[in-house]
Enzyme design. Structure first.
Site, mmCIF file in Angstrom:
data_model
loop_
_atom_site.group_PDB
_atom_site.id
_atom_site.type_symbol
_atom_site.label_atom_id
_atom_site.label_comp_id
_atom_site.label_asym_id
_atom_site.label_seq_id
_atom_site.Cartn_x
_atom_site.Cartn_y
_atom_site.Cartn_z
ATOM 1 C CG HIS A 33 118.834 41.006 92.430
ATOM 2 N ND1 HIS A 33 120.085 41.243 92.943
ATOM 3 C CD2 HIS A 33 118.174 40.265 93.363
ATOM 4 C CE1 HIS A 33 120.188 40.698 94.138
ATOM 5 N NE2 HIS A 33 119.047 40.100 94.420
ATOM 6 C CG HIS A 267 114.044 38.188 93.094
ATOM 7 N ND1 HIS A 267 115.124 38.304 93.951
ATOM 8 C CD2 HIS A 267 113.193 39.167 93.464
ATOM 9 C CE1 HIS A 267 114.937 39.308 94.786
ATOM 10 N NE2 HIS A 267 113.762 39.841 94.515
ATOM 11 C CD GLU A 416 110.622 53.887 119.017
ATOM 12 O OE1 GLU A 416 110.243 54.184 120.163
ATOM 13 O OE2 GLU A 416 109.981 53.123 118.245
ATOM 14 C CG HIS A 478 111.474 51.050 129.418
ATOM 15 N ND1 HIS A 478 110.703 49.939 129.222
ATOM 16 C CD2 HIS A 478 110.784 52.087 128.855
ATOM 17 C CE1 HIS A 478 109.589 50.274 128.585
ATOM 18 N NE2 HIS A 478 109.619 51.568 128.348
#
Length: 671
Positions: A33, A267, A416, A478
């Site tokens: 890059h 890029h 999280e 869950h």
């Protein structure tokens, strides 16, 4: 006509040398890059040549400033900077960019290259890890610094791009950074208006400055990425703001100086021979020379070496004074920086009696608090779940890092991924053994950060509770099913699913002693406790698996982990009543078990004895232990909403079903 190198200012010559080294590295590899290095070289030059406190001759001295290249695809920029600044990155290393066993891999990898502070490339994680580094700096400064003896006093600098800010983890981590007032975190946003697919307006029109203002950050804009004076002034203003983290949005031109400048074509691929020549001509460099480093530019860059040695020498002198007046704190600082635990710390680990069943999450919390005084480097918290995961140091909420940075409880909020990435940043910063915790099912959100922890071999600890369908009423959303096998598949990651409180204590000891990341999978429901006098749990658990209960001439082996060890124990009794001898094996850690010699593994799991594995999760993977003729009681479906005991019973995790499946195994063998 472009100026020749001799006609350029020494600063411009140094910047352009950096640009073209990166271009040549990418061009030789035919991969990489080049756009970001061409646009962002002035920022890197200012930081490494003038602004940052760092020592190329000693890349790990404790009070150095940290630099994180969050847009890790721009690694050629970092490697070229490190070479020019005098780190142990040679010109030959640049020529080996992206090659087998080189010190210059495609994305920066922690541990492979001096000066690389974190493994980056998965966008967003670098900026999130930098938040962890800034948390570590703030906590360690609060713990150790004394008036006039500030031995922890450094900044964390980050370079990020649009992709980093698009990724959701950047929102999590940056919101947390603002909440915690991390004033020594300074982020440069490479605002070049281009992403890989094309102009950023195709997918991204956020008002970034307003977004970060809403996070309670200090924000600035530099309108010209080539204006060194403006960039330096912004850095100084950011350093002066000590109560808030800082974002400096710098308008750069991706691929600056190349024929593809300002487009997505520069890029993610090498410029190509013709464009490389044209780019060198733009900067006035010899178009027929590769990896060309003018002597004046190198001499200017290498001033960083003397500056760095002087900065570390000044700190060393300060620390010598600190040791005289604060010998105990100094010894603790040196110990924790080396990642060495205090001698005898393990004597604080509690032993749990058999008379009171308890959930392994509760046992884990008890162990943490019991060893907290002996392991002051243990530091972390939960994703708004401390009451459930039990990962909180007493006295609890009042002992929050947010209230007082000397405290060790970090309230990460419902973030999280950001939490686990920040934990990784703390781990590679040094001086702490950090942890984050949440429900096991939400390890889905944590997985990318856990993978980077393993890739870096970082001493990150991840504590997951509510480990199975046994949590009950919350239902299948869950209740983890595939999660344990998912994480067991990650290389260099140690798994712990203890069967009781005493195994849990042993797991904590091993995880703290072991270098590299570990995760705990702990129960919500109460479990019986194994007699603490029956064995050395540290040795047994340290082997990953062991014979918990045995019968001479056992005809079948029942293997369990966690809560499922107990229906195996009860099934053994049922089988004994029928005259069938069985062995029960607890296998709390596959990773540790696989490290054992073949002879030991065979002694635990005899090759010619039928084996039945029992685990309330995906059965994938168990066949390597039970063999083609063995059996697994697992789950190839999601759970259900009902009381935990009911769900376990209905889905087959009972002693009666274990015994029945063991009988069937033996019948199949006889037939």
């Amino acid at each position: 006509m472009a100026a020749t190198p001799a006609e350029l200012s020494i600063e411009q010559l140094s910047i352009d040398t950096l640009r073209l080294l990166a271009v040549d590295a990418v061009e030789k590899a035919k991969s990489g890059h080049p756009g970001a290095p061409l646009g962002c070289a002035p920022i890197a030059y200012l930081l490494f040549h003038k602004i940052m406190k760092h020592n190329p001759a000693h890349s790990k001295w404790p009070d150095r400033d940290r630099f994180v290249l969050s847009n890790g695809h721009a690694s050629a920029l970092l490697y070229s900077t490190l070479h020019l600044a005098g780190y142990n990155v040679t010109l030959d290393d640049l020529k080996s960019f992206r090659q087998w066993h080189s010190k210059t891999p495609g994305h920066p990898e922690y541990g492979d290259t001096e000066g690389v502070e974190a493994t980056t490339g998965p966008l967003g994680q670098g900026i999130a890890m930098s938040v962890g580094m800034a948390i570590a700096e703030k906590h360690l400064a609060a713990v150790y610094n004394k008036p006039g003896l500030e031995i922890v006093d450094h900044h964390t600098y980050v370079l990020c791009g649009d992709g980093d800010l698009m990724e959701g983890v950047s929102h999590e981590a940056c919101a947390l950074a603002g909440t915690l007032g991390l004033g020594k975190l300074i982020v440069f946003y490479d605002d070049n208006l281009i992403s890989l697919d094309g102009p950023t307006e195709l997918s991204y029109n956020d008002d970034v400055l307003e977004r970060f203002k809403a996070y309670h950050w200090h924000v600035q804009r530099v309108s010209d990425g080539n204006d060194l004076n403006a960039i330096e002034a912004a850095i100084e203003a950011a350093k002066a703001e000590t109560a808030k983290p800082s974002l400096i949005a710098v308008r750069t031109v991706i691929g600056y100086g190349s024929p593809k400048a300002g487009t997505n074509k520069v890029h993610g691929e090498a410029l190509g021979p013709e464009e490389t020549v044209a780019t060198k001509k733009f900067f006035g460099f010899p178009p027929d020379q590769s990896f060309y480093v003018p002597e004046d530019a190198l001499a200017n860059w290498r001033k960083a070496v003397d500056r760095g040695k002087a900065a570390e020498a000044e700190w060393t002198g300060l620390f010598a004074k600190y040791k005289v007046s604060n010998p105990d704190l100094a010894a603790e600082f040196e110990r924790t920086q080396k990642g060495v635990l205090k001698p005898g710390w393990e004597s604080a680990i509690p032993s749990f009696p058999v008379d009171k069943p308890q959930a392994t999450r509760n046992a884990g919390g008890a162990v943490m608090n019991a060893v907290s005084a002996q392991v002051p480097e243990l530091f972390g918290g939960a994703a708004d779940l401390t009451a459930s995961t039990k990962t909180i140091f007493k006295p609890g909420l009042s002992a929050s890092f947010h209230v007082d940075p000397t405290f060790r409880n970090v309230f990460f909020g419902v973030r999280e991924f950001g939490m686990c990435a920040a934990v990784n940043g703390m781990a590679v910063h040094g001086g702490l053994v950090p942890f984050g915790s949440t429900f096991f099912v939400f390890s889905d959100y944590c997985k990318p950060a856990i993978r980077l922890a393993a890739l870096m071999r970082a001493h990150s600890l991840f504590v997951f509770t509510h480990d199975s369908i046994g949590l009950g009423e919350d239902g299948p959303t869950h209740q983890p099913i595939e999660h344990l096998m998912m994480l067991r598949a990650v290389p260099y990651l140690t798994d712990f699913r203890p069967a009781d409180a005493n195994e849990t204590a042993a797991c904590w000891r091993i995880a703290l002693e072991r270098k590299g990341p570990s995760f705990f999978v702990l129960s919500r429901q109460d479990l019986p406790v194994i007699d603490p006098g029956s064995r050395n749990f540290y040795e047994s658990v340290g082997k990953g698996g062991y014979v918990l209960e045995d019968t001479p001439g056992a005809k079948v082996v029942l293997i369990g982990t966690g809560a499922e060890v107990w229906p195996c124990v009860e099934a053994k009794k049922l089988l004994a009543a029928e005259g069938i001898a069985a062995r029960v094996v607890s296998l709390p850690s596959w990773e540790l078990f696989e490290e054992q010699p073949a002879e030991y593994k065979a002694s635990v799991l005899p090759p010619n004895t039928p084996k039945l594995a029992v685990e309330a999760g995906s059965p994938i993977g168990w066949w390597k232990y039970v063999g083609q003729d063995g059996d697994v009681i697992g789950l190839d479906r999601f759970g259900a909403s009902a009381p935990g005991k009911t769900v376990l019973k209905e889905l087959g995790f009972t002693a009666e079903n274990v015994a029945a499946r063991a009988r069937k195994l033996l019948e199949n063998k006889r037939s």
